[in-house]
Scaffold this motif. Sequence first.
Motif, short mmCIF file in Angstrom:
data_model
loop_
_atom_site.label_atom_id
_atom_site.label_comp_id
_atom_site.label_asym_id
_atom_site.label_seq_id
_atom_site.Cartn_x
_atom_site.Cartn_y
_atom_site.Cartn_z
N GLY A 4 6.89 -28.02 -6.48
CA GLY A 4 8.13 -28.67 -6.88
C GLY A 4 8.63 -28.02 -8.16
N ARG A 5 9.96 -27.96 -8.32
CA ARG A 5 10.55 -27.33 -9.51
C ARG A 5 11.78 -28.09 -9.95
NH1 ARG A 5 9.77 -23.45 -5.81
NH2 ARG A 5 11.97 -23.36 -5.31
N THR A 6 11.90 -28.27 -11.27
CA THR A 6 13.15 -28.78 -11.81
C THR A 6 14.15 -27.62 -11.80
OG1 THR A 6 12.55 -28.18 -14.07
CG2 THR A 6 11.96 -30.42 -13.32
N PRO A 7 15.45 -27.88 -11.98
CA PRO A 7 16.44 -26.79 -11.95
C PRO A 7 16.21 -25.71 -13.00
CG PRO A 7 17.53 -28.91 -11.72
CD PRO A 7 16.10 -29.20 -12.04
N THR A 8 15.51 -26.04 -14.09
CA THR A 8 15.31 -25.04 -15.15
C THR A 8 13.95 -24.33 -15.05
OG1 THR A 8 14.43 -26.77 -16.59
CG2 THR A 8 16.81 -26.27 -16.75
N ALA A 9 13.11 -24.68 -14.09
CA ALA A 9 11.78 -24.09 -13.97
C ALA A 9 11.84 -22.71 -13.33
CB ALA A 9 10.88 -25.00 -13.13
N ASP A 10 10.84 -21.89 -13.66
CA ASP A 10 10.70 -20.59 -13.00
C ASP A 10 10.55 -20.79 -11.50
OD1 ASP A 10 10.81 -19.21 -15.42
OD2 ASP A 10 8.63 -19.21 -15.65
N ASN A 11 10.95 -19.80 -10.72
CA ASN A 11 10.90 -19.90 -9.27
C ASN A 11 9.50 -19.55 -8.74
OD1 ASN A 11 11.86 -20.46 -6.73
ND2 ASN A 11 12.49 -18.35 -6.37
N PRO A 30 4.67 -29.25 -18.03
CA PRO A 30 5.87 -29.65 -18.74
C PRO A 30 7.04 -28.68 -18.56
CG PRO A 30 4.18 -28.92 -20.28
CD PRO A 30 3.56 -28.95 -18.92
N THR A 31 6.78 -27.52 -17.98
CA THR A 31 7.86 -26.56 -17.71
C THR A 31 8.69 -26.96 -16.51
OG1 THR A 31 6.38 -25.24 -16.34
CG2 THR A 31 6.57 -24.63 -18.68
N GLY A 32 8.28 -28.03 -15.80
CA GLY A 32 9.04 -28.50 -14.65
C GLY A 32 8.48 -28.07 -13.32
N ILE A 33 7.25 -27.60 -13.29
CA ILE A 33 6.62 -27.18 -12.04
C ILE A 33 5.54 -28.20 -11.67
CG2 ILE A 33 5.18 -25.40 -10.96
CD1 ILE A 33 6.61 -23.39 -12.82
#
Length: 161
Positions: A109-116, A85-88
């Motif tokens: 995959g990552r959303t713009p707000t997810a950790d790199n 749910p963190t966007g990863i």
Amino acid sequence: MTNAPPIHALLEPIAFLIGTWSGKGVGLWGTDFEFEDAVSFSHDGRPILTYEQRTVGRDGTPSHAEAGFFTCGPEGEIYVTIAEPTGITEVLVGHVIDAEISLLSTGIGRTPTADNITAVARRLSLEGGDTLVTEVDISANDEPLAKHTRSVLKKTIPPAD
């Protein structure tokens, strides 16, 4: 009482995962932390294991969750997809030897707000026939993989007959 469908032949190498597991985990990346971990694997007769994981902190506050699917190829390879749910999201490929699964990400995959997060490795090992040890290593910002978490879990709900 309903009977579970027979396990698909392609899943036989990882059938030991089926059921619900819970226990303690420890964070190994950054600051050490402890958590309660619960993991479940189920199937519906297709060559797919459904995976769910939830953790809570020592104070009972939810701290992490993820869900995904495990599939096996005819040559023993394992393919895993996981979403957090963190966007990863993770796509991992690996293999099973005896009762140890080793996986390495082929895509993150990552959303713009997810950790790199740039890479993930996972290991799941059945020890002593009744203990599942899960280990996750992560890479952030293309750094080398580093130990992230380790959980030691006992089966709390066996697979349905």
